[in-house]
Design a protein around this motif. Sequence first.
Motif, mmCIF file in Angstrom:
data_model
loop_
_atom_site.group_PDB
_atom_site.id
_atom_site.type_symbol
_atom_site.label_atom_id
_atom_site.label_comp_id
_atom_site.label_asym_id
_atom_site.label_seq_id
_atom_site.Cartn_x
_atom_site.Cartn_y
_atom_site.Cartn_z
ATOM 1 N N GLY A 56 0.875 -6.442 -13.419
ATOM 2 C CA GLY A 56 1.864 -6.287 -13.996
ATOM 3 C C GLY A 56 2.446 -4.775 -13.763
ATOM 4 N N SER A 57 1.577 -4.034 -12.949
ATOM 5 C CA SER A 57 2.041 -2.405 -13.031
ATOM 6 C C SER A 57 2.826 -2.358 -11.997
ATOM 7 C CB SER A 57 0.365 -1.945 -12.770
ATOM 8 O OG SER A 57 0.031 -2.051 -11.546
ATOM 9 N N PHE A 58 3.302 -1.043 -11.952
ATOM 10 C CA PHE A 58 4.209 -0.811 -11.041
ATOM 11 C C PHE A 58 3.484 -0.539 -9.509
ATOM 12 C CE2 PHE A 58 6.588 2.679 -8.390
ATOM 13 C CZ PHE A 58 7.868 2.247 -8.309
ATOM 14 N N ALA A 59 2.191 -0.316 -9.557
ATOM 15 C CA ALA A 59 1.302 -0.208 -8.213
ATOM 16 C C ALA A 59 1.477 -1.207 -7.636
ATOM 17 C CB ALA A 59 0.116 0.279 -8.583
ATOM 18 N N ILE A 116 3.199 -5.328 -3.142
ATOM 19 C CA ILE A 116 3.817 -6.544 -2.674
ATOM 20 C C ILE A 116 5.105 -6.271 -1.913
ATOM 21 C CG2 ILE A 116 5.005 -8.665 -3.857
ATOM 22 C CD1 ILE A 116 2.965 -8.530 -5.686
ATOM 23 N N GLY A 117 5.915 -5.318 -2.660
ATOM 24 C CA GLY A 117 7.109 -4.884 -1.679
ATOM 25 C C GLY A 117 7.155 -4.685 -0.275
ATOM 26 N N PRO A 118 5.998 -3.923 0.296
ATOM 27 C CA PRO A 118 5.822 -3.656 1.678
ATOM 28 C C PRO A 118 5.355 -4.891 2.283
ATOM 29 C CG PRO A 118 5.263 -1.933 0.388
ATOM 30 C CD PRO A 118 5.290 -2.810 -0.291
ATOM 31 N N VAL A 119 4.465 -5.542 1.654
ATOM 32 C CA VAL A 119 3.888 -6.785 2.424
ATOM 33 C C VAL A 119 4.912 -7.893 2.758
ATOM 34 C CG1 VAL A 119 2.229 -8.665 1.980
ATOM 35 C CG2 VAL A 119 1.489 -6.210 1.503
ATOM 36 N N ARG A 142 10.171 5.550 11.959
ATOM 37 C CA ARG A 142 9.695 6.561 10.668
ATOM 38 C C ARG A 142 9.790 5.704 9.609
ATOM 39 N NH1 ARG A 142 13.055 11.607 13.081
ATOM 40 N NH2 ARG A 142 11.639 12.132 14.891
ATOM 41 N N LEU A 143 11.215 4.831 9.233
ATOM 42 C CA LEU A 143 11.128 4.113 8.068
ATOM 43 C C LEU A 143 10.050 3.208 7.777
ATOM 44 C CD1 LEU A 143 12.909 3.784 5.559
ATOM 45 C CD2 LEU A 143 14.119 2.156 7.046
ATOM 46 N N LEU A 144 9.832 2.447 9.027
ATOM 47 C CA LEU A 144 8.615 1.437 8.920
ATOM 48 C C LEU A 144 7.456 2.081 8.713
ATOM 49 C CD1 LEU A 144 7.883 -1.635 9.683
ATOM 50 C CD2 LEU A 144 7.496 -0.600 12.074
ATOM 51 N N HIS A 145 6.994 3.179 9.215
ATOM 52 C CA HIS A 145 5.566 3.832 8.776
ATOM 53 C C HIS A 145 5.908 4.543 7.569
ATOM 54 C CE1 HIS A 145 5.283 4.612 13.276
ATOM 55 N NE2 HIS A 145 4.917 3.396 12.977
ATOM 56 N N LEU A 146 6.714 4.751 6.953
ATOM 57 C CA LEU A 146 6.919 5.248 5.534
ATOM 58 C C LEU A 146 6.822 4.070 4.576
ATOM 59 C CD1 LEU A 146 7.781 7.156 3.232
ATOM 60 C CD2 LEU A 146 9.979 6.571 3.742
ATOM 61 N N ILE A 147 7.178 2.956 5.000
ATOM 62 C CA ILE A 147 6.975 1.790 4.034
ATOM 63 C C ILE A 147 5.561 1.183 4.038
ATOM 64 C CG2 ILE A 147 7.472 -0.773 3.762
ATOM 65 C CD1 ILE A 147 10.341 -0.035 4.915
ATOM 66 N N ILE A 148 4.984 1.400 5.242
ATOM 67 C CA ILE A 148 3.328 1.055 5.441
ATOM 68 C C ILE A 148 2.751 2.121 4.516
ATOM 69 C CG2 ILE A 148 1.304 1.470 6.720
ATOM 70 C CD1 ILE A 148 3.081 0.447 9.064
ATOM 71 N N ALA A 149 3.041 3.381 4.383
ATOM 72 C CA ALA A 149 2.351 4.451 3.521
ATOM 73 C C ALA A 149 2.552 4.234 2.204
ATOM 74 C CB ALA A 149 2.995 5.632 3.919
ATOM 75 N N VAL A 150 3.736 3.482 1.802
ATOM 76 C CA VAL A 150 3.982 3.183 0.200
ATOM 77 C C VAL A 150 2.981 2.114 -0.172
ATOM 78 C CG1 VAL A 150 5.731 1.997 -1.007
ATOM 79 C CG2 VAL A 150 6.452 3.701 0.297
ATOM 80 N N PHE A 169 -2.075 0.703 -3.216
ATOM 81 C CA PHE A 169 -3.604 0.392 -3.268
ATOM 82 C C PHE A 169 -4.601 1.615 -3.878
ATOM 83 C CE2 PHE A 169 -2.599 -2.522 0.024
ATOM 84 C CZ PHE A 169 -3.160 -3.815 -0.548
ATOM 85 N N PHE A 170 -4.120 2.922 -3.433
ATOM 86 C CA PHE A 170 -4.794 4.034 -3.922
ATOM 87 C C PHE A 170 -4.474 3.974 -5.457
ATOM 88 C CE2 PHE A 170 -4.580 5.690 0.748
ATOM 89 C CZ PHE A 170 -5.734 5.073 0.716
ATOM 90 N N THR A 171 -3.447 3.772 -5.915
ATOM 91 C CA THR A 171 -3.206 4.093 -7.454
ATOM 92 C C THR A 171 -3.810 3.031 -8.071
ATOM 93 O OG1 THR A 171 -0.723 4.839 -6.578
ATOM 94 C CG2 THR A 171 -1.164 4.150 -8.933
ATOM 95 N N LYS A 172 -3.828 1.828 -7.717
ATOM 96 C CA LYS A 172 -4.597 0.848 -8.469
ATOM 97 C C LYS A 172 -6.143 1.013 -8.490
ATOM 98 C CE LYS A 172 -3.278 -3.281 -8.927
ATOM 99 N NZ LYS A 172 -3.140 -4.882 -8.505
ATOM 100 N N LEU A 173 -6.691 1.624 -7.324
ATOM 101 C CA LEU A 173 -8.041 1.775 -7.403
ATOM 102 C C LEU A 173 -8.283 2.944 -7.879
ATOM 103 C CD1 LEU A 173 -8.656 0.325 -3.752
ATOM 104 C CD2 LEU A 173 -9.482 -0.684 -5.889
ATOM 105 N N TYR A 174 -7.560 3.937 -8.547
ATOM 106 C CA TYR A 174 -7.929 5.202 -8.950
ATOM 107 C C TYR A 174 -8.432 4.713 -10.510
ATOM 108 C CZ TYR A 174 -7.542 9.829 -11.312
ATOM 109 O OH TYR A 174 -7.921 10.817 -11.958
ATOM 110 N N ARG A 175 -9.717 5.188 -10.623
ATOM 111 C CA ARG A 175 -10.488 4.910 -11.896
ATOM 112 C C ARG A 175 -10.267 3.315 -11.796
ATOM 113 N NH1 ARG A 175 -9.636 8.982 -16.829
ATOM 114 N NH2 ARG A 175 -11.340 7.777 -17.334
ATOM 115 N N ALA A 176 -10.959 2.752 -10.926
ATOM 116 C CA ALA A 176 -10.813 1.282 -10.917
ATOM 117 C C ALA A 176 -11.892 0.555 -11.806
ATOM 118 C CB ALA A 176 -11.202 0.683 -9.496
ATOM 119 N N SER A 177 -11.301 -0.617 -12.377
ATOM 120 C CA SER A 177 -12.160 -1.696 -13.069
ATOM 121 C C SER A 177 -12.689 -2.574 -12.064
ATOM 122 C CB SER A 177 -11.347 -2.116 -14.151
ATOM 123 O OG SER A 177 -10.802 -3.078 -13.427
ATOM 124 N N GLU A 178 -13.500 -3.529 -12.613
ATOM 125 C CA GLU A 178 -14.426 -4.520 -11.936
ATOM 126 C C GLU A 178 -13.152 -5.294 -10.874
ATOM 127 O OE1 GLU A 178 -17.598 -8.027 -12.254
ATOM 128 O OE2 GLU A 178 -17.108 -6.882 -13.955
#
Length: 221
Positions: A9-12, A17-20, A68-76, A81-90
Amino acid sequence: LSQNYRGSGSFATFLIIGPVCFFLGILFASFPYDFPLLWSPNPITPLHISQIETHLRFMHAAPPLISRLLHLIIAVGFLGFFTKLYRASESNFLFDGGSLLLYLIAAGVYITNVVTPMNALAEQMGAETAAAAAGDGQAKTVLHAGPLTGEVELTREESLRVLSASHTILAFVLVGVLVLQAGQWYAEKREREDYAAWVARGEPVEVMDDDEEEKEVEKEE
């Protein structure tokens, strides 16, 4: 769950899901061109090949802002992923780590099997157009690096089949990302239901904060 846990339920998760879903939409738009090349029992007509090449030429000639817009969405997506994996739980390691691995595979397939062949096809089609204008019927194949001879000649139809197969691989990999994210949501749902059942039965439930979790880990080490 700890206070640092970033679940479904997080914004991350939305940043993932949005880019995928956006990329799956692009692949779905290419499906009418890919289906006859891969799964149709009917022979491919020159008209259909010309239509696909026109479509690819149009995409390749798009303004730089589009890529460039496509690559920006890939970066998003990577940011999510990096936001969710920061101090990640199991749970983050299990579901988000697997999703990140699939996302990296998709990025690799995009770079090696989509961008590079599309550039080669654009060069090939440009050479064929120039040869046709000059009255020369040559330049009907495109060269790719091979493991034995160094070069492999692919016809126009074979090159398009490789590109279509790459689209299919990308679709399956991206669907796998969505499946893992849905699995994380289901695991959280079951955990909440189990917790509610324990509370309803009056059973003691031990809840540890972040500091207590770190102390438990240190004791185990």
